[in-house]
Write an enzyme that holds these catalytic residues in place. Structure first.
Site, PDB file in Angstrom:
ATOM      1  N   THR A 124      -8.780  -5.550   4.143  1.00 46.55           N
ATOM      2  CA  THR A 124      -8.682  -4.644   3.002  1.00 46.55           C
ATOM      3  C   THR A 124      -9.672  -5.163   1.964  1.00 46.55           C
ATOM      4  OG1 THR A 124      -6.312  -4.373   3.433  1.00 46.55           O
ATOM      5  CG2 THR A 124      -7.128  -3.627   1.289  1.00 46.55           C
TER       6      THR A 124
ATOM      7  N   ASP B 165      -9.030   0.545   2.108  1.00 51.05           N
ATOM      8  CA  ASP B 165      -8.028   0.177   3.117  1.00 51.05           C
ATOM      9  C   ASP B 165      -8.573   0.578   4.493  1.00 51.05           C
ATOM     10  OD1 ASP B 165      -5.732  -0.301   4.590  1.00 51.05           O
ATOM     11  OD2 ASP B 165      -4.779   1.586   3.989  1.00 51.05           O
TER      12      ASP B 165
ATOM     13  N   LYS C 205      -4.092  -1.693  10.284  1.00 49.02           N
ATOM     14  CA  LYS C 205      -4.455  -1.846   8.871  1.00 49.02           C
ATOM     15  C   LYS C 205      -4.737  -3.297   8.471  1.00 49.02           C
ATOM     16  CE  LYS C 205      -3.245   2.371   7.266  1.00 49.02           C
ATOM     17  NZ  LYS C 205      -4.115   3.221   6.443  1.00 49.02           N
TER      18      LYS C 205
ATOM     19  N   GLU D 236      -9.103   4.076  -2.256  1.00 47.49           N
ATOM     20  CA  GLU D 236      -7.867   3.901  -3.020  1.00 47.49           C
ATOM     21  C   GLU D 236      -8.150   3.176  -4.335  1.00 47.49           C
ATOM     22  OE1 GLU D 236      -4.463   2.583  -0.860  1.00 47.49           O
ATOM     23  OE2 GLU D 236      -5.241   3.252   1.096  1.00 47.49           O
TER      24      GLU D 236
ATOM     25  N   ARG E  36      -7.664   4.166  13.317  1.00 46.38           N
ATOM     26  CA  ARG E  36      -6.749   5.293  13.507  1.00 46.38           C
ATOM     27  C   ARG E  36      -6.113   5.328  14.892  1.00 46.38           C
ATOM     28  NH1 ARG E  36      -5.587   6.126   8.441  1.00 46.38           N
ATOM     29  NH2 ARG E  36      -7.388   6.768   7.206  1.00 46.38           N
TER      30      ARG E  36
ATOM     31  N   GLU F  72      -9.760  12.692   7.438  1.00 48.46           N
ATOM     32  CA  GLU F  72      -9.679  14.043   6.872  1.00 48.46           C
ATOM     33  C   GLU F  72     -11.038  14.738   6.857  1.00 48.46           C
ATOM     34  OE1 GLU F  72      -6.937  13.743   3.158  1.00 48.46           O
ATOM     35  OE2 GLU F  72      -7.624  11.744   3.709  1.00 48.46           O
TER      36      GLU F  72
ATOM     37  N   GLN G 194      -3.509   2.650  14.943  1.00 53.33           N
ATOM     38  CA  GLN G 194      -2.436   3.108  14.056  1.00 53.33           C
ATOM     39  C   GLN G 194      -1.584   4.201  14.716  1.00 53.33           C
ATOM     40  OE1 GLN G 194      -3.985   4.878  10.457  1.00 53.33           O
ATOM     41  NE2 GLN G 194      -1.968   5.294   9.584  1.00 53.33           N
TER      42      GLN G 194
ATOM     43  N   ASP H 223       0.844  -1.186   0.000  1.00 52.88           N
ATOM     44  CA  ASP H 223       0.000   0.000   0.000  1.00 52.88           C
ATOM     45  C   ASP H 223       0.885   1.244   0.000  1.00 52.88           C
ATOM     46  OD1 ASP H 223      -2.276   1.547   0.056  1.00 52.88           O
ATOM     47  OD2 ASP H 223      -2.544   1.391   2.233  1.00 52.88           O
TER      48      ASP H 223
ATOM     49  N   GLU I 251     -10.183   4.132   3.720  1.00 55.27           N
ATOM     50  CA  GLU I 251      -9.328   4.884   2.812  1.00 55.27           C
ATOM     51  C   GLU I 251      -9.736   4.496   1.394  1.00 55.27           C
ATOM     52  OE1 GLU I 251      -5.193   4.304   3.945  1.00 55.27           O
ATOM     53  OE2 GLU I 251      -5.396   5.887   5.453  1.00 55.27           O
TER      54      GLU I 251
HETATM   55 CA    CA Z   1      -3.826   3.184   2.739  1.00 49.94          CA
END
Ligand code: CA
Length: 402
Positions: free
Chosen positions: A248, A224, A244, A192, A228, A349, A231, A117, A190
């Protein structure tokens, strides 16, 4: 291109797309198929009945043998499917192997070998840097010199529709002095784009940017899933790990690189100029318009064309030390975020690290995912003659922690 098929208007699965997947019906065997309109062509059965030699690449219920066969065979199969879907002479045989999409179960389309990733959206990297480390520490000094990435967990890549259990682990908020164990309080997504490697490479021999299309078969969508809080506590100094690796998700249809010729665009200017092994003459930016939905509500529209590092550069970087490629390798772009607030590809975000909850049309607010939330990520790209190449979607619902 004319066809005898009746395709839904504005379908993303038109003749210019022809994405590959693996399906089954009523608990039957897994079959390699090609999506067309609101149906799927049982490619193995059709090719076998027609006596085509490439049928022997399709009988295992996974795309891997086809992926390994290389670009000349990929082009041959694609041309064959196109001919069979357009020439009325084949109508009867093809028609007998067309199945409605809403009556099939879709499976992981290939056996994932290694999974990497990346972290190649400048907007995402700046946002994440500000959220995790503060405004003075935006991009790491290496960020514009190489595509940052990590090796993920291939065995927990799952197909769209698979439910995702909220992970538990260690987390230590800044205002607490010791870590505690429990369900993640900040489960995230996420959005992606994933690249599927077909042709392997020899260990010790880097794959240059100019060999990208010889090795990469096609493109899918990736979610993904990211915890948080886990992480944030674990990621220094060695990078993402348990925050993570629990799941996925990927979309079930792999769009061939050959279907994306009209989507190719120049990537954003790179300053400083990358080292020679990361340069390319061809345009490998891709103009994918992505959409992220939470419980059916559109929450973000990330523009993939804004990615700083291209997939060709990522492939060159991940092999430049001589690491070999395997058939079925999957590498993901990193979270796709554009410059605008409604273009951010993660809840981290969108809700600015939990400090700025965002509104949903149903009157509720979110910072991170609640149990029962369902996320879907979809995308389209320009095709020939104003058509759109559809990627379908990658979807997943959050189950409570065990
Ligand atoms: Ca990612």
């Amino acid at each position: 291109m004319a066809t005898w098929l009746e395709l839904p208007e504005n379908t993303g699965f038109g003749l210019d797309n022809l994405p590959y997947g693996v399906f089954s019906r009523g608990g039957g065997p897994k079959r390699v198929g090609v999506a067309i309109g609101d149906g799927v062509l049982d490619l193995f059965a059709a090719a076998e009945q027609a006596g085509e030699a490439f049928a022997n690449l399709l009988g295992d219920g996974t795309l891997n043998p086809l992926l390994a066969a290389g670009r000349p065979v990929w082009r041959q199969v694609r041309a064959w499917v196109t001919e069979w879907l357009t020439d009325p002479a084949h109508r009867e045989l093809v028609g007998s192997h067309l199945v409605p999409l809403d009556g099939v179960q879709l499976h992981l389309p290939f056996e994932v070998a290694d999974y990497v990733d990346f972290y190649s959206s400048e907007h995402h990297a700046i946002n994440a840097g500000q959220i995790f480390r503060g405004a003075d520490d935006e991009l790491m000094p290496n960020w514009k010199h190489l595509p940052i990435g990590y090796h993920g967990r291939a065995g927990t890549v799952v197909v769209s529709g698979t439910e995702v259990t909220r992970p538990s682990g260690q987390r230590k908020p800044r205002n607490e002095t010791v870590p505690t164990f429990g369900p993640s309080r900040s489960l995230d997504i996420e959005a992606e784009v994933g690249f599927v490697v077909g042709v392997p490479s020899e260990q010790g021999k880097p794959v240059g940017t100019d060999a990208f299309a010889d090795h990469v078969f096609g493109v899918c969508l990736v979610n993904d899933w990211s915890a948080r809080d886990i992480q944030a506590w674990e990621y220094q100094p060695l990078g993402p790990f348990l925050g993570k690796s629990f799941a996925t998700s990927i979309s079930p249809w792999i769009v061939p690189l050959d279907a994306l010729e009209h989507a190719r665009v120049a990537s954003p200017p790179q300053d400083p100029e990358p080292l020679p092994y990361l340069r390319h003459d061809e345009n490998w930016g891709l103009d994918l318009a992505m959409e992220v939905r939470l419980n059916g509500h559109l929450v973000s529209s990330p523009p993939f064309a804004t990615q700083y590092w291209t997939a060709a550069q990522q492939l060159a970087h991940l092999t430049v030390n001589g690491a070999s490629l395997r058939t079925g390798d999957l590498y993901a772009s990193g979270t796709v975020s554009g410059p605008e607030r409604d273009q951010r590809g993660s809840f981290l975000e969108l809700g600015w690290g939990g400090r700025e909850p965002f509104d949903l049309p149903d009157g509720t607010q979110r910072t991170f995912l609640l149990d029962g939330d369902e996320v879907s990520i979809s995308a389209t790209a320009p095709g020939p003659g104003g058509s759109r190449i559809g990627f379908g979607e990658v979807r997943g619902r959050v189950l409570p922690a065990c």
